[in-house]
Design a protein around this motif. Structure first.
Motif, short mmCIF file in Angstrom:
data_model
loop_
_atom_site.label_atom_id
_atom_site.label_comp_id
_atom_site.label_asym_id
_atom_site.label_seq_id
_atom_site.Cartn_x
_atom_site.Cartn_y
_atom_site.Cartn_z
N ALA A 37 0.02 -20.77 -3.17
CA ALA A 37 1.06 -21.47 -2.42
C ALA A 37 2.47 -21.05 -2.82
CB ALA A 37 0.88 -22.98 -2.59
N GLU A 38 2.69 -20.87 -4.12
CA GLU A 38 4.03 -20.52 -4.60
C GLU A 38 4.43 -19.13 -4.14
OE1 GLU A 38 6.51 -20.08 -8.82
OE2 GLU A 38 4.48 -20.92 -8.81
N LEU A 39 3.54 -18.16 -4.31
CA LEU A 39 3.85 -16.79 -3.89
C LEU A 39 3.93 -16.70 -2.38
CD1 LEU A 39 4.37 -13.86 -4.63
CD2 LEU A 39 1.88 -13.50 -4.73
N ALA A 48 11.45 -5.21 -4.40
CA ALA A 48 11.19 -3.84 -3.93
C ALA A 48 10.53 -3.86 -2.57
CB ALA A 48 10.33 -3.10 -4.94
N ILE A 49 9.62 -4.80 -2.34
CA ILE A 49 8.97 -4.92 -1.04
C ILE A 49 9.98 -5.30 0.03
CG2 ILE A 49 7.37 -6.37 0.28
CD1 ILE A 49 5.53 -6.38 -2.16
N ASP A 90 -2.60 -7.20 -5.99
CA ASP A 90 -1.83 -7.20 -7.23
C ASP A 90 -0.38 -7.62 -7.03
OD1 ASP A 90 -4.06 -6.33 -8.64
OD2 ASP A 90 -3.58 -4.21 -8.33
N ILE A 91 0.00 -7.97 -5.79
CA ILE A 91 1.39 -8.37 -5.53
C ILE A 91 1.76 -9.61 -6.35
CG2 ILE A 91 3.01 -9.25 -3.79
CD1 ILE A 91 1.45 -7.70 -1.68
N VAL A 140 0.83 -1.21 0.00
CA VAL A 140 0.00 0.00 0.00
C VAL A 140 0.86 1.25 0.00
CG1 VAL A 140 -1.66 1.34 1.35
CG2 VAL A 140 -1.98 -1.12 1.08
N SER A 141 1.96 1.22 0.77
CA SER A 141 2.85 2.39 0.82
C SER A 141 3.50 2.65 -0.54
CB SER A 141 3.94 2.17 1.87
OG SER A 141 4.95 1.27 1.42
N MET A 142 3.57 1.61 -1.37
CA MET A 142 4.15 1.73 -2.70
C MET A 142 3.09 2.07 -3.76
SD MET A 142 6.62 -1.63 -2.31
CE MET A 142 7.17 -1.64 -4.02
#
Length: 349
Positions: free
Chosen positions: A333-335, A193-194, A185-186, A177-179
């Motif tokens: 699961a992967e993310l 970057a996160i 949408d991640i 959210v700060s970005m």
């Protein structure tokens, strides 16, 4: 207290199961719950109404709850409290029993928290929403300038002593959210970057801890701000220290939500269903919302709260807060594994 009609309904259901006596069905009920369900003021009215003892075991994190169920015998547990976003995977494992929507006051539930995509799978309802709130910014308003916490950018500053709530989903969501991102949408491509932003946050933090640790740090003055804090970390302490406050920054916050259901292998599903009905009743909702463990908004708009309690929970501001918050984003699961790796590196930094 439950209405007599509910008690009659329970008796009728028991009568349908001829091999189950009332004494057996009303002996004990076992509930796997979050800590807000362990408060005697919540449990005692139900116990007195049905002449039953409610045994509760609290856990933190769906993975822990599932592990407890895996190590238990079928029928050991009757009721399960779970993060709403985890209902689909719990249902996929066959853990929850179907519920009849007509058994619950769904018309009184705040519409934004009904979330049928979570509570209803293949047109079958498996759990009902019961409580919600926000992971955002909690702070001491006698130390922290309100204007400073109006933006999520303060969480990356060294101006104040900051604690970080140790749960990767809401904190990574907050960083997104700060970005300027919607957490939903991640993707894997966003994680470097996160991670960089998390490291910056960690470099300026005095503490990373669980709910009790960060809450205690704020209450004692060890820290001035909790990243990922909210009404759950301050409202219960309002009487002792009204300076403990929380805010949704202009960029928005993350909305958590919990649900309750009946376990598929419960040996007394009628009593378990009655307990879920009680939790969704105006009286049950008021006791749950103001539990001694942590406060939160009741899902039922008819919760029997006092005007003072509603003010502490910011009842009248909920439409604005809901509009300016994002529901938990639960990755595949992967993310999820990649996000956990990022969080592990963050903790080890």
């Amino acid at each position: 207290m439950l209405r007599s009609s509910k008690l009659l309904a329970l008796a009728l259901v028991i009568a349908m199961f001829g091999s189950i006596s009332v004494a057996q069905a009303q002996d004990e009920l076992n509930a796997l719950v979050w800590c807000d369900h362990t408060d005697p003021e919540l449990l005692e009215p139900f116990e007195e109404e049905f002449g039953v003892r409610v045994n509760v075991r609290d856990y933190e994190g769906t993975g822990v709850g599932l592990s407890i169920l895996d190590q238990s015998r079928p029928g050991d547990w009757d009721v399960f409290v779970v993060d709403s976003v985890d209902i689909p995977r719990v249902v996929e494992q066959g853990i929850l029993a179907p519920l009849n929507p007509d058994d619950f006051p769904l018309d009184d539930v705040f519409e934004p928290v009904l979330l049928p995509e979570l509570h209803v799978i293949d047109e079958v309802m498996y759990a009902v929403p019961q409580k919600f709130g926000y992971n955002t910014i909690a702070f001491n308003n006698e130390v922290v300038d309100l204007e400073d916490v109006s933006s999520i950018d303060i969480l990356f500053s060294d101006e104040y002593n900051i604690a970080i709530y140790d749960y990767y989903i809401p904190i990574i969501n907050m960083v997104a959210v700060s970005m300027g991102m919607d957490p939903a949408d991640i993707t894997s491509e966003d994680l470097p970057a996160i991670q960089e932003a998390l490291f910056e946050m960690k470099d300026n933090a005095a503490l990373v801890g669980d709910v009790v640790q960060v809450q205690t740090a704020l209450a004692t003055g060890e820290v001035d701000i909790i990243t990922g804090g909210g009404e759950y970390s301050t409202a219960v302490l309002n009487a002792e220290n009204p300076a403990l406050d929380w805010i949704l920054p202009e960029e928005g916050g993350i909305r958590w939500q919990q649900a309750i259901g009946v376990l598929a292998d419960s040996e007394q599903p009628e009593l378990a269903t009655a307990f879920v009905q009680y939790i969704l009743s105006p009286e049950g909702q008021a006791a749950l919302a103001t539990s001694s463990c942590y406060w939160g908004m009741p899902a039922n708009s008819q919760a029997a709260l006092s005007d003072e309690q509603k003010e502490i929970l910011r009842w009248d501001s909920q439409p604005e807060f809901i509009d300016n918050s994002f529901p938990y984003f639960i990755p595949d699961a992967e993310l999820d594994a990649e996000m956990l790796d990022v969080w592990t590196e963050f903790l080890q930094r």
